[in-house]
Design a protein around this motif. Structure first.
Motif, PDB file in Angstrom:
ATOM      1  N   VAL A 105       5.470  -6.077 -17.947  1.00 52.67           N
ATOM      2  CA  VAL A 105       4.936  -7.105 -18.836  1.00 52.67           C
ATOM      3  C   VAL A 105       4.217  -6.425 -19.992  1.00 52.67           C
ATOM      4  N   ARG A 106       4.582  -6.841 -21.205  1.00 55.82           N
ATOM      5  CA  ARG A 106       3.952  -6.317 -22.411  1.00 55.82           C
ATOM      6  C   ARG A 106       3.039  -7.385 -22.988  1.00 55.82           C
ATOM      7  N   LEU A 107       1.783  -6.991 -23.167  1.00 52.88           N
ATOM      8  CA  LEU A 107       0.779  -7.857 -23.776  1.00 52.88           C
ATOM      9  C   LEU A 107       0.331  -7.207 -25.072  1.00 52.88           C
ATOM     10  N   GLU A 108      -0.476  -7.904 -25.836  1.00 52.65           N
ATOM     11  CA  GLU A 108      -0.971  -7.348 -27.092  1.00 52.65           C
ATOM     12  C   GLU A 108      -1.711  -6.033 -26.863  1.00 52.65           C
ATOM     13  N   ASP A 109      -2.447  -5.941 -25.755  1.00 54.58           N
ATOM     14  CA  ASP A 109      -3.282  -4.768 -25.499  1.00 54.58           C
ATOM     15  C   ASP A 109      -2.587  -3.632 -24.764  1.00 54.58           C
ATOM     16  N   GLY A 110      -1.367  -3.825 -24.323  1.00 56.90           N
ATOM     17  CA  GLY A 110      -0.685  -2.759 -23.594  1.00 56.90           C
ATOM     18  C   GLY A 110       0.364  -3.295 -22.649  1.00 56.90           C
ATOM     19  N   MET A 111       0.587  -2.560 -21.557  1.00 54.63           N
ATOM     20  CA  MET A 111       1.687  -2.851 -20.657  1.00 54.63           C
ATOM     21  C   MET A 111       1.227  -2.706 -19.209  1.00 54.63           C
ATOM     22  N   VAL A 112       1.848  -3.496 -18.333  1.00 57.89           N
ATOM     23  CA  VAL A 112       1.647  -3.400 -16.893  1.00 57.89           C
ATOM     24  C   VAL A 112       3.034  -3.389 -16.256  1.00 57.89           C
ATOM     25  N   ALA A 113       3.237  -2.488 -15.290  1.00 58.16           N
ATOM     26  CA  ALA A 113       4.516  -2.435 -14.593  1.00 58.16           C
ATOM     27  C   ALA A 113       4.261  -2.282 -13.095  1.00 58.16           C
ATOM     28  N   PHE A 114       5.079  -2.960 -12.300  1.00 59.84           N
ATOM     29  CA  PHE A 114       4.967  -2.900 -10.850  1.00 59.84           C
ATOM     30  C   PHE A 114       6.254  -3.433 -10.245  1.00 59.84           C
ATOM     31  N   SER A 115       6.430  -3.227  -8.955  1.00 57.71           N
ATOM     32  CA  SER A 115       7.570  -3.814  -8.253  1.00 57.71           C
ATOM     33  C   SER A 115       7.057  -4.746  -7.170  1.00 57.71           C
ATOM     34  N   ASP A 116       7.969  -5.423  -6.521  1.00 62.26           N
ATOM     35  CA  ASP A 116       7.584  -6.369  -5.482  1.00 62.26           C
ATOM     36  C   ASP A 116       6.995  -5.691  -4.247  1.00 62.26           C
ATOM     37  N   THR A 117       7.129  -4.370  -4.154  1.00 61.35           N
ATOM     38  CA  THR A 117       6.573  -3.646  -3.008  1.00 61.35           C
ATOM     39  C   THR A 117       5.601  -2.543  -3.407  1.00 61.35           C
ATOM     40  N   SER A 118       5.170  -2.532  -4.646  1.00 61.72           N
ATOM     41  CA  SER A 118       4.253  -1.479  -5.114  1.00 61.72           C
ATOM     42  C   SER A 118       2.936  -1.524  -4.349  1.00 61.72           C
ATOM     43  N   PRO A 119       2.515  -0.394  -3.783  1.00 59.71           N
ATOM     44  CA  PRO A 119       1.163  -0.345  -3.233  1.00 59.71           C
ATOM     45  C   PRO A 119       0.157  -0.506  -4.379  1.00 59.71           C
ATOM     46  N   GLY A 120      -0.906  -1.237  -4.138  1.00 60.17           N
ATOM     47  CA  GLY A 120      -1.924  -1.410  -5.167  1.00 60.17           C
ATOM     48  C   GLY A 120      -1.718  -2.605  -6.069  1.00 60.17           C
ATOM     49  N   ARG A 121      -0.701  -3.440  -5.780  1.00 58.68           N
ATOM     50  CA  ARG A 121      -0.523  -4.648  -6.585  1.00 58.68           C
ATOM     51  C   ARG A 121      -1.774  -5.517  -6.490  1.00 58.68           C
ATOM     52  N   THR A 122      -2.084  -6.191  -7.578  1.00 63.55           N
ATOM     53  CA  THR A 122      -3.258  -7.058  -7.627  1.00 63.55           C
ATOM     54  C   THR A 122      -2.835  -8.524  -7.492  1.00 63.55           C
ATOM     55  N   ALA A 123      -3.815  -9.378  -7.325  1.00 59.72           N
ATOM     56  CA  ALA A 123      -3.545 -10.820  -7.294  1.00 59.72           C
ATOM     57  C   ALA A 123      -2.905 -11.264  -8.612  1.00 59.72           C
ATOM     58  N   ALA A 124      -3.318 -10.662  -9.725  1.00 62.46           N
ATOM     59  CA  ALA A 124      -2.731 -11.000 -11.026  1.00 62.46           C
ATOM     60  C   ALA A 124      -1.257 -10.604 -11.080  1.00 62.46           C
ATOM     61  N   ASP A 125      -0.909  -9.464 -10.487  1.00 61.70           N
ATOM     62  CA  ASP A 125       0.497  -9.046 -10.438  1.00 61.70           C
ATOM     63  C   ASP A 125       1.327 -10.074  -9.676  1.00 61.70           C
ATOM     64  N   LEU A 126       0.818 -10.490  -8.531  1.00 60.13           N
ATOM     65  CA  LEU A 126       1.522 -11.477  -7.714  1.00 60.13           C
ATOM     66  C   LEU A 126       1.642 -12.812  -8.449  1.00 60.13           C
ATOM     67  N   SER A 127       0.603 -13.192  -9.164  1.00 56.07           N
ATOM     68  CA  SER A 127       0.636 -14.435  -9.947  1.00 56.07           C
ATOM     69  C   SER A 127       1.675 -14.347 -11.060  1.00 56.07           C
ATOM     70  N   LEU A 128       1.768 -13.189 -11.702  1.00 64.19           N
ATOM     71  CA  LEU A 128       2.766 -13.009 -12.755  1.00 64.19           C
ATOM     72  C   LEU A 128       4.177 -13.133 -12.191  1.00 64.19           C
ATOM     73  N   ALA A 129       4.434 -12.524 -11.039  1.00 64.89           N
ATOM     74  CA  ALA A 129       5.757 -12.608 -10.416  1.00 64.89           C
ATOM     75  C   ALA A 129       6.090 -14.062 -10.076  1.00 64.89           C
TER      76      ALA A 129
END
Length: 136
Positions: free
Chosen positions: A97-121
């Motif tokens: 995901v690219r936002l104005e301030d930068g980028m976040v990348a993860f997979s459905d099994t990434s260790p360390g995923r946050t609640a925000a990552d899960l919400s985005l998915a």
């Protein structure tokens, strides 16, 4: 009085010039993976519209716009660091995901995923299916 009338056309021109400008983008999600229908580019704009895979703008609704703005806030600090999590074992879907301030990348099994990552998915899947009519 004459000076006020002279300024009126200029003020009207300024207002009209603002009309028709494209809405600001909140974020772009690129989803990928080896399963059918995994590949998706989702553009979410601040006027409540979305575009799936370069298709036409579609109204996502005010509730989804509020959800998207919340995601921007929740992902903001991770994006500023350009956070990228490695996929975990058995990964199927990858998100960038690219936002104005930068980028976040993860997979459905990434260790360390946050609640925000899960919400985005979840947001991505819901919009793809319910707004854009895609199978996944």
């Amino acid at each position: 009085m004459h000076a006020r009338r002279a300024g009126l056309p200029l003020a009207l021109l300024v207002v009209l010039a603002g009309c028709g400008s494209p809405p600001a983008d909140l974020f772009v999600v690129e989803r990928s993976g080896p399963i059918p229908g995994a590949r998706l580019t989702l553009l979410v704009s601040d006027d409540g519209t979305v575009r799936c895979n370069g298709g036409p703008r579609r109204d996502a609704g005010s509730d989804r716009l509020l959800d998207a703005r919340t995601l921007v806030r929740e992902l903001g600090s991770a994006a500023e660091k350009d956070r990228s999590l490695a996929p975990g074992p058995g990964s199927v879907l990858r998100y960038r995901v690219r936002l104005e301030d930068g980028m976040v990348a993860f997979s459905d099994t990434s260790p360390g995923r946050t609640a925000a990552d899960l919400s985005l998915a979840a947001y991505t899947r819901e919009v793809a299916r319910q707004v854009c009519g895609l199978p996944r």
